[in-house]
Design an enzyme around this catalytic site. Structure first.
Site, short mmCIF file in Angstrom:
data_model
loop_
_atom_site.label_atom_id
_atom_site.label_comp_id
_atom_site.label_asym_id
_atom_site.label_seq_id
_atom_site.Cartn_x
_atom_site.Cartn_y
_atom_site.Cartn_z
N ASP A 116 0.86 -1.20 0.00
CA ASP A 116 0.00 0.00 0.00
C ASP A 116 0.89 1.24 0.00
O ASP A 116 0.49 2.31 0.45
CB ASP A 116 -0.88 -0.06 1.26
CG ASP A 116 -1.96 1.00 1.27
OD1 ASP A 116 -2.35 1.47 0.18
OD2 ASP A 116 -2.42 1.37 2.37
N LYS A 156 -0.89 -0.82 -4.53
CA LYS A 156 -1.48 0.48 -4.87
C LYS A 156 -0.83 1.01 -6.15
O LYS A 156 0.38 0.90 -6.32
CB LYS A 156 -1.22 1.46 -3.72
CG LYS A 156 -2.03 2.74 -3.86
CD LYS A 156 -1.52 3.90 -3.08
CE LYS A 156 -1.41 3.82 -1.60
NZ LYS A 156 -2.58 4.27 -0.86
N1 SAM Z 1 -1.34 0.04 4.59
C1 SAM Z 1 -0.99 0.91 5.68
C2 SAM Z 1 -2.01 0.71 6.78
O1 SAM Z 1 -3.01 0.10 6.51
O2 SAM Z 1 -1.78 1.14 7.90
C3 SAM Z 1 -0.93 2.35 5.26
C4 SAM Z 1 0.25 2.63 4.36
S1 SAM Z 1 0.54 4.34 4.11
C5 SAM Z 1 -0.71 4.76 2.97
C6 SAM Z 1 1.95 4.36 3.09
C7 SAM Z 1 3.22 3.91 3.79
O3 SAM Z 1 4.23 3.73 2.80
C8 SAM Z 1 3.80 4.90 4.78
O4 SAM Z 1 3.78 4.36 6.06
C9 SAM Z 1 5.24 5.11 4.30
O5 SAM Z 1 6.18 5.18 5.35
C10 SAM Z 1 5.46 3.86 3.47
N2 SAM Z 1 6.56 3.98 2.50
C11 SAM Z 1 6.71 4.92 1.54
N3 SAM Z 1 7.84 4.69 0.87
C12 SAM Z 1 8.41 3.58 1.40
C13 SAM Z 1 9.61 2.84 1.12
N4 SAM Z 1 10.43 3.22 0.15
N5 SAM Z 1 9.89 1.75 1.86
C14 SAM Z 1 9.06 1.38 2.87
N6 SAM Z 1 7.91 2.03 3.18
C15 SAM Z 1 7.60 3.11 2.45
#
Ligand code: SAM
Length: 305
Positions: A116, A156
């Site tokens: 996600d 996503k």
């Molecule tokens: N699915 C999660 C939930 O239900 O709680 C929500 C996810 S949130 C929309 C998007 C997440 O992607 C954030 O927590 C962010 O830290 C993570 N993210 C973005 N880029 C990332 C990367 N390169 N590696 C790991 N996590 C990443």
């Protein structure tokens, strides 16, 4: 604006708190599962970009019967612990993180990989879509190492200009690829989810981590596929029509007219990046950036040029 106004404007935000989910995103995964039975027969799953953890909550509750499943959750940010969920803090586009995840599934592959992930959006749509695609490709790369044949991958996507290239790349690895929009995902957002079933890599394909996970070269001509290589995947909306509409505001007494009671967030952020700024603001120590418009002429002249 009071603390209840978001409850009114965003029904899924409110329901998430009332149902003990850490984020409203939980409903997206639940609605995708309703449509595609993602969790059927799943005992081992990977949740990429998992913080604050609502998808991991759903996975740990739904797979393997009575929480006997195995979930590995990965995010850049620290996440409060969840029973039955092994956590890795790291960047999924980095080799070190990918290797750590893959080690957990050595000899015992996963049935499901979900992602996600979303970048911090800049508002520059091309940049945001590109970053999002890189996250998805990093997730796909990890999935090719840990998924069992026939496994499922859900990620996503931003439905931008070059999304057909992503579908084509996904179709190389999965027998069925479609694009789904759960009812809890706002219509106003270009977010949707690629639902890829039947992991079936081409004959002779060897997953390879030595190739860079992030490919910085971007060739606009290469990204335009035509003719038989241009793949148009089915678009499916999911979530029963009677489900709440994520773009509407609802009165606070939703169901039986009983008195509305505020529910605090299930899991407040454990180390939010804004924590320090809030503490400084409380003490009146937060420096305000000075812009030329805010300054009288004489002060503008004194600003460094
Ligand atoms: N699915 C999660 C939930 O239900 O709680 C929500 C996810 S949130 C929309 C998007 C997440 O992607 C954030 O927590 C962010 O830290 C993570 N993210 C973005 N880029 C990332 C990367 N390169 N590696 C790991 N996590 C990443």
């Amino acid at each position: 604006m009071g603390r209840t106004s978001k409850d009114k404007r965003d029904v899924y935000y409110r329901l998430a708190k009332e149902n003990g989910w850490r984020a409203r995103s939980a409903f997206k995964l639940l609605q995708l599962d309703e449509e595609f039975q993602l969790f059927q027969g799943v005992t081992r799953a990977v949740d990429l970009c998992a913080a604050p953890g609502s998808w991991s909550q759903v996975l740990s509750q739904k797979i393997g019967g009575q929480g006997s499943g195995h979930v590995v959750a990965v995010d850049l940010q620290a996440m409060a612990p969840l029973p039955g969920v092994l956590q890795i803090q790291g960047d999924i586009t980095q080799l070190s993180t990918a290797t750590e995840i893959i080690q957990h599934f050595d000899g015992c592959p996963a049935d499901l990989v979900v992602c996600d992930g979303a970048p911090d959006v800049t508002g520059l749509h091309d940049v945001d879509e590109y970053m999002q695609a890189q996250l998805l490709l990093a997730a796909l790369n990890i999935a090719t190492h840990v998924l069992k044949p026939g496994g499922c991958f859900v990620a996503k996507i931003f439905r931008g200009r070059d999304v057909t290239l992503i579908y084509s790349q996904l179709r190389v690895f999965f027998s069925s690829v479609l694009c789904a929009k759960p009812r809890s995902s706002r219509n106003s957002s270009i977010e949707a989810f690629a639902v890829c079933k039947g992991y079936d890599p081409p004959d002779g394909f060897l997953p390879d981590l030595t190739k860079p996970l992030l490919d910085h070269s971007y060739d606009p001509d290469f990204n335009q596929l035509d003719g038989p290589t241009r793949i148009i995947v089915p678009f499916v909306t999911c979530g029963d029509l009677s489900a709440y509409d994520s773009d509407r505001s609802y009165p606070l007494d939703l169901e039986d007219g009983s008195e509305y009671k505020y529910t605090p967030p299930t899991q407040p952020p454990i180390s939010p990046p804004y924590q320090e700024a809030c503490a400084l603001k409380k003490k009146g120590q937060l420096a305000k950036e000075i812009s030329p418009q805010d300054c009288p002429m004489s002060t503008v002249d004194m600003l460094p040029q």
